[in-house]
Structures are given as C-alpha cells and as structure tokens.
Design a protein around this motif. Structure first.
Motif, PDB file in Angstrom:
ATOM      1  N   MET A   1       3.491   9.357  -1.189  1.00  0.00           N
ATOM      2  CA  MET A   1       2.911   9.606   0.129  1.00  0.00           C
ATOM      3  C   MET A   1       3.933  10.220   1.083  1.00  0.00           C
ATOM      4  N   ILE A   2       5.160   9.729   1.046  1.00  0.00           N
ATOM      5  CA  ILE A   2       6.205  10.271   1.927  1.00  0.00           C
ATOM      6  C   ILE A   2       6.495  11.725   1.586  1.00  0.00           C
ATOM      7  N   ARG A   3       6.559  12.063   0.303  1.00  0.00           N
ATOM      8  CA  ARG A   3       6.839  13.448  -0.102  1.00  0.00           C
ATOM      9  C   ARG A   3       5.673  14.384   0.226  1.00  0.00           C
ATOM     10  N   LEU A   4       4.487  13.809   0.438  1.00  0.00           N
ATOM     11  CA  LEU A   4       3.336  14.607   0.857  1.00  0.00           C
ATOM     12  C   LEU A   4       3.230  14.684   2.381  1.00  0.00           C
ATOM     13  N   GLY A   5       4.215  14.117   3.081  1.00  0.00           N
ATOM     14  CA  GLY A   5       4.248  14.191   4.536  1.00  0.00           C
ATOM     15  C   GLY A   5       3.598  13.029   5.242  1.00  0.00           C
ATOM     16  N   GLY A   6       3.129  12.002   4.486  1.00  0.00           N
ATOM     17  CA  GLY A   6       2.463  10.860   5.078  1.00  0.00           C
ATOM     18  C   GLY A   6       3.400   9.682   5.298  1.00  0.00           C
ATOM     19  N   ASN A   7       2.827   8.535   5.654  1.00  0.00           N
ATOM     20  CA  ASN A   7       3.588   7.315   5.917  1.00  0.00           C
ATOM     21  C   ASN A   7       2.974   6.155   5.137  1.00  0.00           C
ATOM     22  N   THR A   8       3.695   5.042   5.079  1.00  0.00           N
ATOM     23  CA  THR A   8       3.210   3.873   4.339  1.00  0.00           C
ATOM     24  C   THR A   8       3.375   2.602   5.156  1.00  0.00           C
ATOM     25  N   ILE A   9       2.458   1.665   4.921  1.00  0.00           N
ATOM     26  CA  ILE A   9       2.573   0.296   5.405  1.00  0.00           C
ATOM     27  C   ILE A   9       2.228  -0.604   4.221  1.00  0.00           C
ATOM     28  N   GLY A  10       2.415  -1.912   4.376  1.00  0.00           N
ATOM     29  CA  GLY A  10       2.008  -2.790   3.286  1.00  0.00           C
ATOM     30  C   GLY A  10       2.906  -3.983   3.108  1.00  0.00           C
ATOM     31  N   PHE A  11       2.720  -4.677   1.979  1.00  0.00           N
ATOM     32  CA  PHE A  11       3.521  -5.852   1.674  1.00  0.00           C
ATOM     33  C   PHE A  11       3.768  -5.936   0.184  1.00  0.00           C
ATOM     34  N   SER A  12       4.854  -6.617  -0.163  1.00  0.00           N
ATOM     35  CA  SER A  12       5.194  -6.908  -1.546  1.00  0.00           C
ATOM     36  C   SER A  12       5.409  -8.413  -1.630  1.00  0.00           C
ATOM     37  N   GLY A  13       4.404  -9.120  -2.147  1.00  0.00           N
ATOM     38  CA  GLY A  13       4.392 -10.569  -2.063  1.00  0.00           C
ATOM     39  C   GLY A  13       3.636 -10.989  -0.812  1.00  0.00           C
ATOM     40  N   THR A  14       3.008 -12.141  -0.857  1.00  0.00           N
ATOM     41  CA  THR A  14       2.093 -12.517   0.224  1.00  0.00           C
ATOM     42  C   THR A  14       2.659 -13.556   1.193  1.00  0.00           C
ATOM     43  N   SER A  15       3.912 -13.961   1.019  1.00  0.00           N
ATOM     44  CA  SER A  15       4.448 -15.069   1.815  1.00  0.00           C
ATOM     45  C   SER A  15       4.507 -14.752   3.313  1.00  0.00           C
ATOM     46  N   ALA A  16       4.655 -13.480   3.653  1.00  0.00           N
ATOM     47  CA  ALA A  16       4.759 -13.093   5.064  1.00  0.00           C
ATOM     48  C   ALA A  16       3.455 -12.518   5.598  1.00  0.00           C
ATOM     49  N   THR A  17       2.334 -12.785   4.911  1.00  0.00           N
ATOM     50  CA  THR A  17       1.036 -12.254   5.320  1.00  0.00           C
ATOM     51  C   THR A  17       0.056 -13.392   5.592  1.00  0.00           C
ATOM     52  N   SER A  18      -1.099 -13.026   6.119  1.00  0.00           N
ATOM     53  CA  SER A  18      -2.137 -14.027   6.383  1.00  0.00           C
ATOM     54  C   SER A  18      -2.757 -14.573   5.101  1.00  0.00           C
ATOM     55  N   VAL A  19      -2.480 -13.930   3.959  1.00  0.00           N
ATOM     56  CA  VAL A  19      -2.946 -14.460   2.676  1.00  0.00           C
ATOM     57  C   VAL A  19      -2.366 -15.856   2.464  1.00  0.00           C
ATOM     58  N   SER A  20      -1.118 -16.059   2.909  1.00  0.00           N
ATOM     59  CA  SER A  20      -0.473 -17.366   2.756  1.00  0.00           C
ATOM     60  C   SER A  20      -1.133 -18.435   3.613  1.00  0.00           C
ATOM     61  N   LYS A  21      -1.930 -17.992   4.598  1.00  0.00           N
ATOM     62  CA  LYS A  21      -2.656 -18.926   5.462  1.00  0.00           C
ATOM     63  C   LYS A  21      -4.091 -19.148   4.985  1.00  0.00           C
ATOM     64  N   GLY A  22      -4.431 -18.513   3.854  1.00  0.00           N
ATOM     65  CA  GLY A  22      -5.758 -18.721   3.293  1.00  0.00           C
ATOM     66  C   GLY A  22      -6.727 -17.579   3.500  1.00  0.00           C
ATOM     67  N   GLU A  23      -6.271 -16.453   4.037  1.00  0.00           N
ATOM     68  CA  GLU A  23      -7.181 -15.324   4.238  1.00  0.00           C
ATOM     69  C   GLU A  23      -7.662 -14.787   2.895  1.00  0.00           C
ATOM     70  N   ASN A  24      -8.971 -14.567   2.770  1.00  0.00           N
ATOM     71  CA  ASN A  24      -9.502 -14.099   1.503  1.00  0.00           C
ATOM     72  C   ASN A  24      -9.336 -12.586   1.356  1.00  0.00           C
ATOM     73  N   LEU A  25      -9.566 -12.096   0.150  1.00  0.00           N
ATOM     74  CA  LEU A  25      -9.371 -10.682  -0.157  1.00  0.00           C
ATOM     75  C   LEU A  25     -10.289  -9.803   0.692  1.00  0.00           C
ATOM     76  N   LYS A  26     -11.535 -10.196   0.823  1.00  0.00           N
ATOM     77  CA  LYS A  26     -12.501  -9.428   1.608  1.00  0.00           C
ATOM     78  C   LYS A  26     -11.988  -9.193   3.023  1.00  0.00           C
ATOM     79  N   ASP A  27     -11.514 -10.255   3.687  1.00  0.00           N
ATOM     80  CA  ASP A  27     -11.052 -10.128   5.064  1.00  0.00           C
ATOM     81  C   ASP A  27      -9.793  -9.277   5.162  1.00  0.00           C
ATOM     82  N   THR A  28      -8.878  -9.455   4.193  1.00  0.00           N
ATOM     83  CA  THR A  28      -7.654  -8.646   4.197  1.00  0.00           C
ATOM     84  C   THR A  28      -7.988  -7.164   4.097  1.00  0.00           C
ATOM     85  N   ILE A  29      -8.896  -6.824   3.200  1.00  0.00           N
ATOM     86  CA  ILE A  29      -9.284  -5.419   3.007  1.00  0.00           C
ATOM     87  C   ILE A  29      -9.946  -4.862   4.265  1.00  0.00           C
TER      88      ILE A  29
END
Length: 353
Positions: free
Chosen positions: A61-89
């Motif tokens: 994406m960067i080489r195509l001129g775009g940007n990225t966001i995201g996570f690797s592992g869920t410990s720092a996300t709302s998934v760790s608080k019980g957020e389901n996949l549907k809501d995250t998406i």
C-alpha cells in the motif's frame, strides 16, 4: 469483478491471469504505479502474528502511494475488552478503504466480509485458507517457470492437514490441468479430501511416505512446517515434527532446475546446508508476494464494493460442529450452508454439516 478475496477460487482463471500480468508489470515498472492508491488507507487487522503477510501488505500500500492503519495482536484493542468481530469490522469500515484480516478462527474473513462495506482480503483464517499466499506461490511459479502452469510435477511436503497455504494452493491449481501432485506426509497429516475434490478432475495425485521416493521427478517441491499452534497438545506435535527434512543429500537426486518453495516461517524442515543453493527460492518467493498484493489492492479499489444485504441471507438453523469455526465464537453470525461435492457444508469453514 470480485468484491472481496476470501478464497483464491473466488477468482475466475481470467481474473487471476489479469492479476498475474498486472503483478509482472508492477515488478518491471514500479515507478509507474507509485500513486495508484494515493489517499487510500489499508486497515491491517492481524489477530494472529505475522511478518511476511503483514509487512508485505503494508509495503504494498505504501509503494502504491497509500497509507496503513491496524494492529498486530489484540491486547491493545477493544477486542481485549470483548468486542466482537462484527463490531470491529463496522468500526474499522469508517476509517479505511480496504481491510486485510488474519484471524485464528476458520471462516473469520468470510464473516468479516458479510458486515464490511469495504473490500475484505483474507490473510489467513486458522487452518482453513490463505489466498494471498497462494497468489504469491502461483506468481513465483509462473515467473520462475516462464508462465508455465501445466505439465508440472509438484511435491507438497509436511503439514497437509492444517496447512492453510497448502489448502489454498491445491484449490487454486484446480483451475489448471495436466499437473501431477506428489503428497508427502504422515497418515495423520494427510490433506482433507474436500480440498482436492476439484483438483482430481484434471490433475493426477500420488501419495508418498518419503521425499526420497519422488525427489528425482519433481519440478517444484513445496515444503511446509509442522505447525505447533494447530495441535491440541505438545505430545501430538512432537510425534509429527522432524520427520521430513530436505537437505543436501536428498537434493543429489533432484533436477538441476528444481524450485524449492516454502510459505515461511520455516523451522528445521529445510536444512541449513541448502540455503545458498540457487534452487532455494523461498526468500525470493516472499519478495514476489508484495508485487502480486499490490496488483490485488489496485483491482479491489477500482470500484466500490457491492454491499451484502444480511437480511436477505437465508439461514438454516444448522450449527457447525467444527470447534475452530468462527461461528462457535461469534454467536451473532447467520447459519449459512453451501454445497461442496454435493454435500451440505458450513459456508464459513467448509466443514460438512
């Protein structure tokens, strides 16, 4: 035109060949594509660890001129608080233009696509599928074999039961014919039949117990690691590991133009004594993955996704018995069945119901 990439076989042969040619052009002329995704954002949702797939998507994406966001592992996300996949998406759909997801549960990418207004790319769903690794594998084979995709002798060795890269690759090769596949595994790690049902129609399959029995016949050998994370106990894992190791001694009988591939990461299944052998192409294979993923991002961002209407999906009320299926952790998902080889199967993980 496909809206998401959940399974490589979502693509027609023509769509794949167009992607392949675009990937080759990007490889040869990278500067030509440096602004193709300007002002676009990729959301990389990696519920499981990843190096190659995560980095190559972000680099693409960067080489195509775009940007990225995201996570690797869920410990720092709302998934760790019980957020389901549907809501995250649904939340992430507000911030990005395209989503790539890796998840430990089989069928999670398909589940995400049901609720996303953005294109969704499956970056690996448990032991089920890994379609962009398949694109990487086919791109590598096509590039190194001068676009030859038929009449090949291909050895697949190691974890054929849980190996999602193997499953995706074998399903993809059902688009081609006149290849011979040599399956090398223990009986316990044999490939599930439903992944090779279509492949059998126009290709030959032979089962071997050892690498030595067939190494002299092969044009390609695709090695895989025994995946500790897919076994219930350490004891089960230890019974399978260390059985298949490709080393210099075994390569003495192989063809001069053999191509050695591996989806990586590798453990001890490839000996350190062949890392400098010109036939060992697995690091080049990882590099090729970025270019074909660039092609995929371009194609999926060409037009808005056609939104799925959840209310129109017919549910069956039949629950999937596969404990690794996403439907057993995400309780709000509709029960959907699809036919595979005339059998009723879970639409998420493809397990027979």
């Amino acid at each position: 035109m496909f809206n998401d990439l959940i399974d490589f076989n979502d693509l027609t042969l023509l769509e794949w060949e167009n992607l392949f040619e675009l990937g080759l052009d990007i490889y040869d002329n990278p500067s030509k594509y440096k602004n193709y995704c300007k002002n676009k954002i990729l959301a990389a949702l990696f519920y499981e660890p990843s190096t190659r797939t995560n980095f190559s998507f972000q680099a693409a994406m960067i080489r195509l001129g775009g940007n990225t966001i995201g996570f690797s592992g869920t410990s720092a996300t709302s998934v760790s608080k019980g957020e389901n996949l549907k809501d995250t998406i649904k939340i992430v759909s507000n911030y990005a233009d395209i989503i790539v997801i890796r998840h430990p549960n089989e069928g999670a990418a398909y589940a995400a696509s049901l609720y996303s207004k953005l294109p969704v790319i499956n970056a690996g769903d448990g032991g089920h599928l890994h379609p962009t690794q398949t694109m990487t594998d086919l791109f590598t084979i096509g590039k190194l074999k001068d676009k030859k995709m038929t009449g090949l002798d291909i050895g697949i060795c190691g974890d054929l039961l849980y190996g999602r890269t193997v499953h995706s690759l074998l399903k993809a090769f059902s688009l081609y014919s006149d290849n011979t596949f040599y399956f090398i595994s223990t009986p316990e790690l044999r490939v599930p039949e439903y992944f090779i049902y279509e492949l059998r129609k126009n290709n030959k399959i032979i089962i071997y117990k050892t690498i030595e029995e067939c190494i002299d016949k092969l044009d390609i050998i695709y090695m895989t690691r025994i995946q500790r994370e897919r076994f219930k106990t350490e004891e089960e894992y230890k019974k399978q590991t260390g059985i298949y190791i490709l080393d210099k001694e075994k390569l003495k009988k192989s063809k001069k133009d053999l191509i050695i591939l591996h989806p990586l990461p590798k453990n001890n299944e490839i000996g350190s004594d062949i890392e400098d052998d010109p036939r060992a192409q697995y690091f080049a294979q990882a590099g090729f993955g970025m270019y074909i993923r660039m092609a995929l991002l371009i194609k999926l961002l060409e037009k808005p996704k056609t939104q799925i209407n959840i209310q129109e999906i017919k549910t069956t009320g039949k629950k999937c018995a596969n404990e690794k299926c996403v439907t057993n952790t995400e309780k709000n998902l509709p029960d959907i069945i699809k036919k595979i080889d005339g059998k009723s199967c879970c639409a998420y993980c493809e397990t027979e119901i």
